[in-house]
Write an enzyme that holds these catalytic residues in place. Structure first.
Site, mmCIF file in Angstrom:
data_model
loop_
_atom_site.group_PDB
_atom_site.id
_atom_site.type_symbol
_atom_site.label_atom_id
_atom_site.label_comp_id
_atom_site.label_asym_id
_atom_site.label_seq_id
_atom_site.Cartn_x
_atom_site.Cartn_y
_atom_site.Cartn_z
ATOM 1 N N LYS A 258 30.872 -1.497 -1.478
ATOM 2 C CA LYS A 258 32.322 -1.467 -1.706
ATOM 3 C C LYS A 258 32.972 -0.389 -0.840
ATOM 4 C CE LYS A 258 35.785 -0.483 -5.334
ATOM 5 N NZ LYS A 258 36.021 -0.281 -6.780
ATOM 6 N N ASP A 263 41.879 3.798 -3.938
ATOM 7 C CA ASP A 263 42.185 2.861 -5.018
ATOM 8 C C ASP A 263 43.271 3.434 -5.922
ATOM 9 O OD1 ASP A 263 42.236 0.949 -6.972
ATOM 10 O OD2 ASP A 263 40.256 1.428 -7.819
ATOM 11 N N LYS A 270 47.070 3.191 -11.529
ATOM 12 C CA LYS A 270 46.301 4.155 -12.324
ATOM 13 C C LYS A 270 47.190 5.329 -12.738
ATOM 14 C CE LYS A 270 41.836 3.458 -10.007
ATOM 15 N NZ LYS A 270 41.034 3.055 -11.179
ATOM 16 N N ASP A 281 36.252 5.787 -3.456
ATOM 17 C CA ASP A 281 35.969 4.434 -3.914
ATOM 18 C C ASP A 281 35.278 3.594 -2.821
ATOM 19 O OD1 ASP A 281 35.955 2.767 -6.108
ATOM 20 O OD2 ASP A 281 37.955 1.962 -5.761
ATOM 21 N N ASP A 340 43.754 -3.540 -10.703
ATOM 22 C CA ASP A 340 42.845 -2.397 -10.542
ATOM 23 C C ASP A 340 41.380 -2.840 -10.556
ATOM 24 O OD1 ASP A 340 42.129 0.209 -10.178
ATOM 25 O OD2 ASP A 340 42.566 0.860 -12.227
ATOM 26 N N GLU A 342 39.734 -4.426 -8.415
ATOM 27 C CA GLU A 342 39.777 -4.931 -7.050
ATOM 28 C C GLU A 342 38.406 -4.959 -6.372
ATOM 29 O OE1 GLU A 342 40.098 -1.863 -7.772
ATOM 30 O OE2 GLU A 342 38.914 -0.867 -6.256
ATOM 31 N N ARG A 344 35.472 -5.913 -7.375
ATOM 32 C CA ARG A 344 34.727 -7.166 -7.556
ATOM 33 C C ARG A 344 35.303 -8.280 -6.669
ATOM 34 N NH1 ARG A 344 35.978 -6.978 -13.847
ATOM 35 N NH2 ARG A 344 35.945 -4.776 -13.284
HETATM 36 N N1 BES Z 1 37.246 2.237 -8.615
HETATM 37 C C1 BES Z 1 37.454 1.917 -9.976
HETATM 38 C C2 BES Z 1 36.306 2.333 -10.871
HETATM 39 C C3 BES Z 1 36.036 3.812 -11.009
HETATM 40 C C4 BES Z 1 36.527 4.500 -12.096
HETATM 41 C C5 BES Z 1 35.254 4.469 -10.105
HETATM 42 C C6 BES Z 1 36.246 5.829 -12.247
HETATM 43 C C7 BES Z 1 34.979 5.799 -10.249
HETATM 44 C C8 BES Z 1 35.471 6.489 -11.329
HETATM 45 C C9 BES Z 1 37.634 0.412 -10.128
HETATM 46 O O1 BES Z 1 38.237 -0.239 -9.075
HETATM 47 C C10 BES Z 1 38.494 0.210 -11.313
HETATM 48 O O2 BES Z 1 39.618 0.622 -11.268
HETATM 49 N N2 BES Z 1 37.961 -0.414 -12.356
HETATM 50 C C11 BES Z 1 38.704 -0.654 -13.534
HETATM 51 C C12 BES Z 1 38.417 -2.041 -14.006
HETATM 52 C C13 BES Z 1 39.289 -2.504 -15.138
HETATM 53 C C14 BES Z 1 40.722 -2.656 -14.670
HETATM 54 C C15 BES Z 1 38.762 -3.812 -15.649
HETATM 55 C C16 BES Z 1 38.276 0.364 -14.572
HETATM 56 O O3 BES Z 1 37.098 0.693 -14.625
HETATM 57 O O4 BES Z 1 39.135 0.867 -15.284
HETATM 58 ZN ZN ZN Z 2 38.061 0.641 -7.238
HETATM 59 MN MN MN Z 3 40.337 -0.189 -9.216
#
Ligand code: BES
Ligand code: ZN
Ligand code: MN
Length: 493
Positions: A258, A263, A270, A281, A340, A342, A344
């Site tokens: 990734k 992000d 966020k 990220d 968010d 993104e 996947r």
């Molecule tokens: N990059 C984030 C995940 C992340 C969170 C990485 C904290 C490192 C530290 C990812 O893109 C994300 O935002 N995931 C969301 C998914 C949700 C919206 C289903 C998450 O984990 O909140």
């Molecule tokens: Zn992310």
């Molecule tokens: Mn995200």
């Protein structure tokens, strides 16, 4: 860092001239490096100034009977001393010494580990500790162990040891490359710049390299990847690197990382708190690139394809919106519930493309979910696998690296949480089991191809200094990706 191997008898250790001699020691003064050293070390034991606890460090100046300027005892602890413990000890010793401005470290390889294993742990541990995250400070600390010596028994096999040292330097270089990239701020490491850095690396180590820009991505039908990129003013790139080390038509490992260079969450933005951290990220992509550098340098007899989709995730006027439906390269339609989620999306197209290019085995590394951090904290990364036999191969490789990871389940019942209403599949599965539903989403794009997914959201970044490593990017899971490639290369020969 300049590394040298010394093959010495205990008596010769006493006359080694160095700024700092480092010896692993337990509850009683160490005997294995000769009586002079044992006698010098003994002066640290009264009053528990040093008692050999794990990661404890005891420093002695002008040790009597030794030529070294300093003797540093490094606590072995009660549990057995394995490669991970030695890696951490070497790092902790290096961090203490470099913090005092000391530039030379001479470490005695402890008994109990094979010399090759000890060399690798010490060289990579010290190199890892040499990293400082202060890239853009006007006055960088520039405190480093510039010269490392590893003392081995006089009768140790020189050739094996030299090979181990050479390989360790390659592993350390790969991890360092990944950490430098992951530490870069989003404004300096845009997808374009990440592509340039990857290209320069590929060129330097003889990897085939191709950059897929937005136009080509559109032609290829990479609708999921482009959906994330459309909200950003920065153009996306998908990097494709190839190492053809194996027979044509032989097994091909696909490494996918990734590469979200920042992000923000997109329209599902966020919270401000800690959003700055989202510059990392792309840590999975960085580890993938680092691993490719090592795979090329090690000349592994295996075909490897690496794919790193890189983009920002931003809330712009053209950004995708919750409720939108996107068509992935595979043809599946994806209902966007949360912009968010993104990672996947971009991985879906990258995984599909890797299979199209001929990958027979897949592993992806991604800072994919906050949920995996809830489940496993910052200690273990999450592992998912669609085949037990491939998982066993993976686990054998991972175990050698000291990178902690824990398997979590895939299960059709979790996949039910992401069944679409308007389209085929949802990009989020609700609150519960978030790391697993994210993995199930990727699962839908790998088919039957043996596949491992690493969720490294909790392990690619250290928020606090550790004795062996400064806060900042850890480089995980670079070592594991390299070891998996080595494991597969060995299995096919
Ligand atoms: N990059 C984030 C995940 C992340 C969170 C990485 C904290 C490192 C530290 C990812 O893109 C994300 O935002 N995931 C969301 C998914 C949700 C919206 C289903 C998450 O984990 O909140
Ligand atoms: Zn992310
Ligand atoms: Mn995200």
């Amino acid at each position: 860092m300049d590394t040298e191997l010394l093959f010495l008898t205990p008596a010769q250790i006493a006359s080694a001239e160095t700024e700092a001699l480092v010896v692993v020691a337990g509850k009683t003064p160490p005997q294995e490096a000769g009586p002079a050293l044992a006698a010098a070390a003994a002066s640290l034991y009264p009053n528990d100034e040093f008692s050999g606890k794990a990661l404890e460090l005891g420093l002695l100046h002008h040790p009597r009977g030794l030529q070294a300027q300093r003797l540093l005892l490094a606590g072995r602890g009660e549990a057995g001393l394995g490669a991970l413990e030695l890696w951490r000890l070497a790092g902790a010793a290096a961090r203490l010494l470099k913090g005092k401005g000391i530039k030379q470290m001479t470490a005695v390889a402890p008994e109990g580990l094979a010399p090759a294993e000890a060399i690798r742990a010490i060289v990579t541990g010290v190199d890892s500790a040499n990293f400082d995250p202060d890239t853009y400070k006007s006055e960088r600390k520039q405190r480093q162990i510039a010269k490392l010596q590893v003392i081995l028994p006089a009768n140790a096999d020189k050739k094996t040891a030299e090979t181990a040292a050479r390989e360790a330097a390659i592993l350390a270089g790969a991890q360092g490359f990944a950490r430098e990239l992951a530490n870069e701020p989003g404004n300096r490491l845009t997808p374009t710049v990440m592509g340039q850095r990857a290209q320069a690396m590929a060129k330097a180590c003889g990897l085939e390299f191709e950059l897929i820009g937005a136009e080509k991505a559109r032609e290829l039908g990479m609708g999921a990847f482009l959906a994330v990129a459309q909200g950003s003013a920065e153009p996306p790139v998908m990097m494709v690197l190839r190492h053809r080390g194996g027979a044509a038509g032989g097994p091909t490992l696909g490494l996918i990382g990734k590469g979200v260079t920042f992000d923000s969450g997109g329209i599902s933005i966020k919270p401000a708190d800690k959003m700055d951290l989202m510059k990392f990220d792309m840590a999975g992509g960085a580890a993938t690139l680092g691993a490719m550098q090592a795979i090329a340098a090690l000349k592994l007899p295996l075909n490897v394809i690496a794919i790193v989709p890189a983009t920002e995730n931003m809330p712009g006027g053209r950004a995708q919106k919750p409720g939108d439906v996107q068509t992935a390269m595979s043809g599946k339609t994806i209902e966007i519930l949360n912009t968010d989620a993104e990672g996947r999306l971009i991985l879906a197209d990258a995984l599909h493309y890797a299979r199209q290019l001929g990958a027979t085995h897949l592993i992806d590394a991604a800072t994919l979910t906050g949920a995996v951090v809830v489940a496993l904290g910052n200690v273990h990364g999450g592992v998912f696998a669609n085949r037990d036999d491939f998982y066993a191969v993976f686990e054998a490789a991972r175990r050698r690296t000291g990178e902690k990871m824990w398997r979590l389940p895939l299960d059709a019942e979790y996949a039910d949480q992401i069944k679409g209403t308007v389209g085929d599949i949802l990009n989020t599965g609700g609150r519960w089991g978030g790391a697993i539903t994210a993995a199930e989403f990727l699962h839908a794009f790998v088919g039957e191809t043996p596949w491992i997914h690493l969720d490294i959201a909790g392990t690619a970044w250290l928020e606090e200094n550790k004795p062996w490593m400064p806060k900042g990017p850890t480089g995980a899971p670079t070592y594991t990706l390299i070891e998996l490639a080595r494991e597969l290369a060995a299995a096919k020969n």
